[in-house]
Design a protein around this motif. Structure first.
Motif, mmCIF file in Angstrom:
data_model
loop_
_atom_site.group_PDB
_atom_site.id
_atom_site.type_symbol
_atom_site.label_atom_id
_atom_site.label_comp_id
_atom_site.label_asym_id
_atom_site.label_seq_id
_atom_site.Cartn_x
_atom_site.Cartn_y
_atom_site.Cartn_z
ATOM 1 N N CYS A 239 0.859 -1.186 0.000
ATOM 2 C CA CYS A 239 0.000 0.000 0.000
ATOM 3 C C CYS A 239 0.894 1.234 0.000
ATOM 4 O O CYS A 239 1.513 1.574 1.020
ATOM 5 C CB CYS A 239 -0.922 -0.001 1.221
ATOM 6 S SG CYS A 239 -2.213 -1.247 1.150
ATOM 7 N N GLU A 240 0.977 1.874 -1.147
ATOM 8 C CA GLU A 240 1.854 3.028 -1.295
ATOM 9 C C GLU A 240 1.249 4.262 -0.628
ATOM 10 O O GLU A 240 0.033 4.387 -0.466
ATOM 11 C CB GLU A 240 2.098 3.305 -2.778
ATOM 12 C CG GLU A 240 2.678 2.136 -3.554
ATOM 13 C CD GLU A 240 4.099 1.818 -3.125
ATOM 14 O OE1 GLU A 240 4.757 2.722 -2.571
ATOM 15 O OE2 GLU A 240 4.541 0.678 -3.337
ATOM 16 N N THR A 241 2.113 5.190 -0.254
ATOM 17 C CA THR A 241 1.676 6.468 0.297
ATOM 18 C C THR A 241 1.305 7.400 -0.849
ATOM 19 O O THR A 241 2.130 7.686 -1.718
ATOM 20 C CB THR A 241 2.784 7.105 1.152
ATOM 21 O OG1 THR A 241 3.103 6.225 2.237
ATOM 22 C CG2 THR A 241 2.331 8.445 1.711
ATOM 23 N N VAL A 242 0.068 7.860 -0.869
ATOM 24 C CA VAL A 242 -0.426 8.699 -1.962
ATOM 25 C C VAL A 242 0.029 10.138 -1.788
ATOM 26 O O VAL A 242 0.529 10.774 -2.714
ATOM 27 C CB VAL A 242 -1.958 8.620 -2.052
ATOM 28 C CG1 VAL A 242 -2.489 9.514 -3.182
ATOM 29 C CG2 VAL A 242 -2.407 7.183 -2.267
ATOM 30 N N PHE A 243 -0.162 10.666 -0.585
ATOM 31 C CA PHE A 243 0.305 12.028 -0.287
ATOM 32 C C PHE A 243 0.542 12.142 1.214
ATOM 33 O O PHE A 243 0.205 11.236 1.981
ATOM 34 C CB PHE A 243 -0.698 13.090 -0.769
ATOM 35 C CG PHE A 243 -2.071 12.944 -0.173
ATOM 36 C CD1 PHE A 243 -2.406 13.555 1.022
ATOM 37 C CD2 PHE A 243 -3.043 12.194 -0.836
ATOM 38 C CE1 PHE A 243 -3.669 13.419 1.560
ATOM 39 C CE2 PHE A 243 -4.310 12.053 -0.315
ATOM 40 C CZ PHE A 243 -4.630 12.668 0.895
ATOM 41 N N SER B 179 -2.117 6.489 2.998
ATOM 42 C CA SER B 179 -1.913 5.338 2.120
ATOM 43 C C SER B 179 -3.053 5.192 1.116
ATOM 44 O O SER B 179 -4.095 5.838 1.216
ATOM 45 C CB SER B 179 -1.786 4.059 2.950
ATOM 46 O OG SER B 179 -3.004 3.786 3.618
ATOM 47 N N GLU B 180 -2.847 4.280 0.165
ATOM 48 C CA GLU B 180 -3.860 4.001 -0.857
ATOM 49 C C GLU B 180 -5.158 3.506 -0.245
ATOM 50 O O GLU B 180 -6.245 3.875 -0.688
ATOM 51 C CB GLU B 180 -3.334 2.954 -1.838
ATOM 52 C CG GLU B 180 -2.215 3.414 -2.737
ATOM 53 C CD GLU B 180 -1.710 2.286 -3.615
ATOM 54 O OE1 GLU B 180 -2.194 2.144 -4.750
ATOM 55 O OE2 GLU B 180 -0.842 1.541 -3.142
ATOM 56 N N VAL C 205 -7.213 6.390 1.032
ATOM 57 C CA VAL C 205 -7.782 7.177 -0.060
ATOM 58 C C VAL C 205 -8.964 6.450 -0.691
ATOM 59 O O VAL C 205 -10.026 7.044 -0.949
ATOM 60 C CB VAL C 205 -6.709 7.499 -1.119
ATOM 61 C CG1 VAL C 205 -7.336 8.190 -2.329
ATOM 62 C CG2 VAL C 205 -5.616 8.369 -0.520
#
Length: 219
Positions: A6-10, A19-20, A23
């Protein structure tokens, strides 16, 4: 492995990385709120439309289902259970169909849902029987079982968390393997099972077990 992360979006100044899964959860919340506003407009007592009849049938089924477990005297918990059911259904089915990673593939999300359910389960028991009875039941039938009864408070949400997370993760891994080996025809019916049927099944199992644990706690 990249799809599982789960990537960090902002990043927000005080909160930190978003994280994704967070969001996508916000998107699902916005869709559900918007759909609720649109679908409940112009409700009619006489000559209701097909959409209203379908909504009433769905809500009526859910209320009857949970009342059958919890009883009519505990129907105040039903809105929460229906909300969790709708969120999990959207997360497990609609998110993958629109190209998003299901939030339930994130252990943090399933753990948060399980902790919320644990709090509701214990609260229902305290509200129904009182704090004294809630403390006393840990030593029943004999005081020596108290550590096991206390451990059960942790085991229940852990089982809910790992069951939901494990099933969603396993379905995702199987689908990725099939897409890599036979990328054309075979994944279509299998995708229907893992992305729709299994997703709805896991949503049902989660809220069913939560309501069942609540009933046990209130006895």
């Amino acid at each position: 492995m990249e799809e599982l992360n789960c990537e960090t979006v902002f990043t927000l100044p005080i909160v930190g990385g978003i994280s994704e899964s967070v969001v996508v959860t916000w998107i699902i919340m916005a869709v559900l709120v918007l759909a609720s506003i649109i679908l409940v407009r112009n409700l009619k007592v006489e000559n209701p439309g097909k959409v209203q009849l379908a909504l009433e049938a769905g809500i009526g089924w859910a209320e009857d289902f949970f009342e059958g477990i919890l009883g009519k005297e505990n129907k105040g918990y039903i809105p929460y259970l229906i909300t969790v059911l709708l969120y999990l259904a959207c997360s497990n089915t609609l998110a993958p169909l629109f190209g998003f990673k299901p939030p339930t593939k994130d252990l943090n999300v399933t753990a948060a849902l399980a902790i919320m359910s644990m709090c509701l389960i214990e609260f229902s028991g305290i509200k129904k029987n009182g704090m004294k009875h809630w403390v006393k039941h840990f030593a029943e039938p004999i005081p020596i079982v108290a550590p096991i009864m206390i451990l059960e408070i942790v085991i229940r949400p852990l089982s809910l968390c790992m069951r939901l997370f494990g099933n969603m993760l396993a379905g995702f891994v199987v689908m990725e393997l099939l897409k890599a080996i036979v990328p054309l025809i075979v994944p279509i019916p299998v995708s229907f099972y893992f992305d729709i049927f299994d997703g709805l099944l896991q949503a049902y199992v989660f809220v069913f077990l939560t309501s069942l644990f609540m009933m046990e706690e209130m006895e």
